[in-house]
Scaffold this motif. Structure first.
Motif, PDB file in Angstrom:
ATOM      1  N   SER A  22      49.884  36.589  63.907  1.00 49.74           N
ATOM      2  CA  SER A  22      51.279  36.984  63.695  1.00 49.74           C
ATOM      3  C   SER A  22      52.161  35.804  63.332  1.00 49.74           C
ATOM      4  N   ASN A  23      51.710  34.580  63.608  1.00 50.00           N
ATOM      5  CA  ASN A  23      52.500  33.405  63.257  1.00 50.00           C
ATOM      6  C   ASN A  23      52.166  32.878  61.864  1.00 50.00           C
ATOM      7  N   ASN A  24      51.352  33.595  61.148  1.00 55.44           N
ATOM      8  CA  ASN A  24      50.954  33.160  59.813  1.00 55.44           C
ATOM      9  C   ASN A  24      51.611  34.022  58.749  1.00 55.44           C
ATOM     10  N   ALA A  25      51.791  33.434  57.588  1.00 57.83           N
ATOM     11  CA  ALA A  25      52.311  34.192  56.454  1.00 57.83           C
ATOM     12  C   ALA A  25      51.260  35.180  55.954  1.00 57.83           C
ATOM     13  N   VAL A  26      51.724  36.200  55.277  1.00 54.89           N
ATOM     14  CA  VAL A  26      50.837  37.190  54.665  1.00 54.89           C
ATOM     15  C   VAL A  26      51.248  37.351  53.207  1.00 54.89           C
ATOM     16  N   GLY A  27      50.277  37.423  52.358  1.00 58.93           N
ATOM     17  CA  GLY A  27      50.554  37.564  50.931  1.00 58.93           C
ATOM     18  C   GLY A  27      49.898  38.788  50.333  1.00 58.93           C
ATOM     19  N   TRP A  28      50.509  39.295  49.300  1.00 57.24           N
ATOM     20  CA  TRP A  28      49.920  40.359  48.493  1.00 57.24           C
ATOM     21  C   TRP A  28      49.519  39.761  47.144  1.00 57.24           C
ATOM     22  N   PHE A  29      48.320  40.096  46.733  1.00 55.26           N
ATOM     23  CA  PHE A  29      47.784  39.649  45.462  1.00 55.26           C
ATOM     24  C   PHE A  29      47.309  40.881  44.691  1.00 55.26           C
ATOM     25  N   ARG A  30      47.113  40.717  43.409  1.00 60.78           N
ATOM     26  CA  ARG A  30      46.567  41.826  42.631  1.00 60.78           C
ATOM     27  C   ARG A  30      45.663  41.290  41.538  1.00 60.78           C
ATOM     28  N   GLN A  31      44.731  42.132  41.149  1.00 59.72           N
ATOM     29  CA  GLN A  31      43.811  41.764  40.081  1.00 59.72           C
ATOM     30  C   GLN A  31      43.592  42.967  39.183  1.00 59.72           C
ATOM     31  N   ALA A  32      44.004  42.811  37.941  1.00 60.76           N
ATOM     32  CA  ALA A  32      43.809  43.852  36.941  1.00 60.76           C
ATOM     33  C   ALA A  32      42.464  43.641  36.252  1.00 60.76           C
ATOM     34  N   PRO A  33      41.891  44.677  35.682  1.00 57.23           N
ATOM     35  CA  PRO A  33      40.602  44.537  35.006  1.00 57.23           C
ATOM     36  C   PRO A  33      40.643  43.464  33.921  1.00 57.23           C
ATOM     37  N   GLY A  34      39.685  42.562  33.966  1.00 56.19           N
ATOM     38  CA  GLY A  34      39.592  41.522  32.965  1.00 56.19           C
ATOM     39  C   GLY A  34      40.576  40.387  33.129  1.00 56.19           C
ATOM     40  N   LYS A  35      41.335  40.418  34.213  1.00 62.27           N
ATOM     41  CA  LYS A  35      42.320  39.362  34.434  1.00 62.27           C
ATOM     42  C   LYS A  35      42.047  38.635  35.746  1.00 62.27           C
ATOM     43  N   GLU A  36      42.626  37.463  35.872  1.00 66.07           N
ATOM     44  CA  GLU A  36      42.483  36.707  37.099  1.00 66.07           C
ATOM     45  C   GLU A  36      43.384  37.291  38.181  1.00 66.07           C
ATOM     46  N   ARG A  37      43.002  37.028  39.406  1.00 64.20           N
ATOM     47  CA  ARG A  37      43.826  37.474  40.524  1.00 64.20           C
ATOM     48  C   ARG A  37      45.181  36.770  40.469  1.00 64.20           C
ATOM     49  N   GLU A  38      46.214  37.532  40.758  1.00 64.07           N
ATOM     50  CA  GLU A  38      47.590  37.047  40.665  1.00 64.07           C
ATOM     51  C   GLU A  38      48.291  37.222  41.996  1.00 64.07           C
ATOM     52  N   SER A  39      49.017  36.205  42.390  1.00 63.28           N
ATOM     53  CA  SER A  39      49.821  36.316  43.596  1.00 63.28           C
ATOM     54  C   SER A  39      51.090  37.086  43.278  1.00 63.28           C
ATOM     55  N   VAL A  40      51.474  37.987  44.150  1.00 65.45           N
ATOM     56  CA  VAL A  40      52.634  38.844  43.912  1.00 65.45           C
ATOM     57  C   VAL A  40      53.810  38.460  44.811  1.00 65.45           C
ATOM     58  N   LEU A  41      53.618  38.588  46.105  1.00 68.62           N
ATOM     59  CA  LEU A  41      54.694  38.339  47.066  1.00 68.62           C
ATOM     60  C   LEU A  41      54.099  37.801  48.346  1.00 68.62           C
ATOM     61  N   VAL A  42      54.857  36.947  49.002  1.00 72.55           N
ATOM     62  CA  VAL A  42      54.433  36.374  50.274  1.00 72.55           C
ATOM     63  C   VAL A  42      55.574  36.543  51.282  1.00 72.55           C
ATOM     64  N   ILE A  43      55.215  36.821  52.521  1.00 70.90           N
ATOM     65  CA  ILE A  43      56.211  36.863  53.576  1.00 70.90           C
ATOM     66  C   ILE A  43      55.806  35.865  54.656  1.00 70.90           C
ATOM     67  N   SER A  44      56.741  35.026  55.056  1.00 71.06           N
ATOM     68  CA  SER A  44      56.463  34.023  56.076  1.00 71.06           C
ATOM     69  C   SER A  44      56.444  34.669  57.450  1.00 71.06           C
ATOM     70  N   TRP A  45      56.046  33.892  58.432  1.00 70.28           N
ATOM     71  CA  TRP A  45      55.987  34.441  59.787  1.00 70.28           C
ATOM     72  C   TRP A  45      57.374  34.792  60.301  1.00 70.28           C
ATOM     73  N   LYS A  46      58.420  34.174  59.700  1.00 67.54           N
ATOM     74  CA  LYS A  46      59.790  34.493  60.101  1.00 67.54           C
ATOM     75  C   LYS A  46      60.381  35.634  59.279  1.00 67.54           C
ATOM     76  N   GLY A  47      59.640  36.105  58.293  1.00 65.46           N
ATOM     77  CA  GLY A  47      60.124  37.231  57.509  1.00 65.46           C
ATOM     78  C   GLY A  47      60.764  36.867  56.181  1.00 65.46           C
ATOM     79  N   ALA A  48      60.685  35.600  55.790  1.00 66.03           N
ATOM     80  CA  ALA A  48      61.254  35.189  54.505  1.00 66.03           C
ATOM     81  C   ALA A  48      60.284  35.539  53.372  1.00 66.03           C
ATOM     82  N   SER A  49      60.842  36.057  52.291  1.00 67.02           N
ATOM     83  CA  SER A  49      60.017  36.497  51.158  1.00 67.02           C
ATOM     84  C   SER A  49      59.980  35.430  50.073  1.00 67.02           C
TER      85      SER A  49
END
Length: 123
Positions: free
Chosen positions: A29-56
């Motif tokens: 719970s003290n770690n950040a969490v990120g969302w990533f996505r990968q479309a067919p034929g493309k590299e994985r892309e970082s989308v959004l991250v939220i810190s442990w304090k809730g900052a985006s």
């Protein structure tokens, strides 16, 4: 730590989806969490991250103004609210737990990954 991503599906352009990333086991719970996505034929892309304090942190300019990230500490769950979806948002979306409280946009900073959930946006 186990992560379970859910909430994906098929939606028409302009629609909305909310993805969930539930963590279990030895939670970070003290770690950040990120969302990533990968479309067919493309590299994985970082989308959004939220810190442990809730900052985006937006890692993909293409989602600014449309996607938001939030977390419910009590439920050990992070959400990705996706509005005004576009066909180019079609991808498998993954959530991951960062190594520290302020995960950046690089996937190298993440140590636990969920299995991914498919998002398909039709035109």
């Amino acid at each position: 730590v186990q992560l379970q991503a859910s909430g994906g599906g098929l939606v028409q352009a302009g629609g909305s989806l909310r993805l969930s990333c539930a963590s279990s086991g030895r939670t970070a719970s003290n770690n950040a969490v990120g969302w990533f996505r990968q479309a067919p034929g493309k590299e994985r892309e970082s989308v959004l991250v939220i810190s442990w304090k809730g900052a985006s942190t937006y890692c993909a300019d293409s989602v600014k103004g449309r996607f938001t990230i939030s977390r419910d500490i009590a439920k050990n769950t992070v959400y990705l609210q996706m509005n005004s979806l576009k066909p180019e948002d079609t991808a498998v979306y993954y959530c991951a737990t960062a190594r520290g409280p302020y995960g950046g946009c690089s996937s190298l900073g993440y140590m636990y990954w969920g299995q991914g959930t498919q998002v398909t946006v039709s035109s």
